[in-house]
Design an enzyme around this catalytic site. Structure first.
Site, PDB file in Angstrom:
ATOM      1  N   CYS A 110      27.694  26.927  30.705  1.00 34.83           N
ATOM      2  CA  CYS A 110      26.246  26.704  30.736  1.00 34.83           C
ATOM      3  C   CYS A 110      25.506  28.035  30.856  1.00 34.83           C
ATOM      4  O   CYS A 110      24.546  28.299  30.117  1.00 34.83           O
ATOM      5  CB  CYS A 110      25.910  25.766  31.895  1.00 34.83           C
ATOM      6  SG  CYS A 110      24.183  25.294  31.992  1.00 34.83           S
ATOM      7  N   CYS A 111      25.955  28.907  31.772  1.00 33.50           N
ATOM      8  CA  CYS A 111      25.313  30.224  31.910  1.00 33.50           C
ATOM      9  C   CYS A 111      25.480  31.051  30.635  1.00 33.50           C
ATOM     10  O   CYS A 111      24.562  31.786  30.247  1.00 33.50           O
ATOM     11  CB  CYS A 111      25.916  30.987  33.084  1.00 33.50           C
ATOM     12  SG  CYS A 111      25.376  30.442  34.715  1.00 33.50           S
ATOM     13  N   CYS A 124      18.387  28.570  38.794  1.00 36.06           N
ATOM     14  CA  CYS A 124      18.145  27.240  38.232  1.00 36.06           C
ATOM     15  C   CYS A 124      18.244  26.184  39.334  1.00 36.06           C
ATOM     16  O   CYS A 124      19.067  26.303  40.253  1.00 36.06           O
ATOM     17  CB  CYS A 124      19.187  26.927  37.166  1.00 36.06           C
ATOM     18  SG  CYS A 124      19.188  28.057  35.767  1.00 36.06           S
ATOM     19  N   CYS A 138      21.673  24.668  40.511  1.00 38.21           N
ATOM     20  CA  CYS A 138      22.672  25.598  41.058  1.00 38.21           C
ATOM     21  C   CYS A 138      22.125  26.453  42.192  1.00 38.21           C
ATOM     22  O   CYS A 138      22.695  27.496  42.509  1.00 38.21           O
ATOM     23  CB  CYS A 138      23.181  26.505  39.936  1.00 38.21           C
ATOM     24  SG  CYS A 138      23.905  25.595  38.556  1.00 38.21           S
ATOM     25  N   CYS A 181      26.142  34.953  37.039  1.00 36.52           N
ATOM     26  CA  CYS A 181      25.945  34.122  35.849  1.00 36.52           C
ATOM     27  C   CYS A 181      26.532  34.764  34.592  1.00 36.52           C
ATOM     28  O   CYS A 181      26.657  34.097  33.563  1.00 36.52           O
ATOM     29  CB  CYS A 181      24.469  33.845  35.640  1.00 36.52           C
ATOM     30  SG  CYS A 181      23.488  35.328  35.387  1.00 36.52           S
TER      31      CYS A 181
END
Ligand code: SF4
Length: 224
Positions: free
Chosen positions: A111-112, A194, A197, A220
């Site tokens: 995702c990062c 985010c 997280c 990240c």
């Protein structure tokens, strides 16, 4: 301080060492003089310090906010407030449309990579230098961060003008410049990323303990 156009790693090490006792404004002015339109600033808008310094030293510099699609609404509001108050040149960069939805639930590294690392790579196209808000005091993994160095992964000069600043330095600058706080600060969010997280931290916890809490992940992928 000036360095030639043909900077190499040895030059950058010398510049970095020479900046150990410099004020971030002097480092930013050097960056502006040296790289001009070919530099890019990234800011997470977790606080106002870096963007305020940029507004004083290199007011036309482009400041990129990487909008992962999962920023707190408060961060988006705060960034807009600072853009207006400081006259910032802000560009918001989004993930590609192909980025998987809700990948953070299964694969935070992926995702990062899709929502931060790839968008940064796109934003840096055509740039020779990248200014960040990274500080050595952020976490033990950042304790040795240089002020200026070559980012070998991206092929640009990476500049961390706040590298030497402690939390107290940041607080002091914020107070004397009367900078507004991110609205989540007084709710215990010491480091703001985010919403899926990030959690608030408790007294005595490391500022970044609230990022990816409960997992071994600490970065990240922007800062490698
Ligand atoms: S911090 Fe979380 S939500 Fe944001 S890009 Fe990384 S994994 Fe995704």
């Amino acid at each position: 301080m000036r360095v030639s156009a043909d900077v190499d790693l040895a030059d950058l090490e010398q510049v970095s060492t020479a900046f150990e006792l410099a004020h971030p404004l002097d480092i930013l002015r050097w960056a502006g003089d040296h790289f001009g339109d070919e530099l890019l600033v990234t800011a997470s808008f977790g606080d106002a310090v870096l963007v305020h310094l940029v507004s004083q030293a290199i007011p036309d510099a482009e400041i990129v906010l990487l909008d992962t699609g999962y920023l707190f609404a408060e961060t988006t509001w705060y960034a807009e407030r600072l853009r207006h108050e400081f006259g910032l040149n802000v560009r918001i960069v989004h993930p590609l449309a192909t980025a998987e939805a809700d990948q953070w639930q299964r694969d935070t590294d992926g995702c990062c990579a899709a929502r931060k690392v790839e968008p940064l790579q796109r934003a840096l196209v055509g740039r020779r230098a990248w200014i960040t808000g990274l500080r050595r005091a952020d976490s033990p993994t950042r304790a040795d961060a240089p002020i200026v160095h070559l980012d070998p992964f991206r092929g640009v000069t990476k500049i961390n003008p706040l590298a030497t600043w402690s939390d107290a330095d940041v607080d002091h600058y914020s107070q004397i410049e009367l900078l507004p706080d991110h609205p989540l600060r007084d709710r215990g969010y010491a480091s703001i990323g985010c919403w899926p997280c990030t959690r608030p931290v408790t007294a005595g916890e490391d500022a970044r303990a609230g990022r990816w809490a409960g997992s071994a992940k600490t970065e990240c992928g922007l800062h490698r």
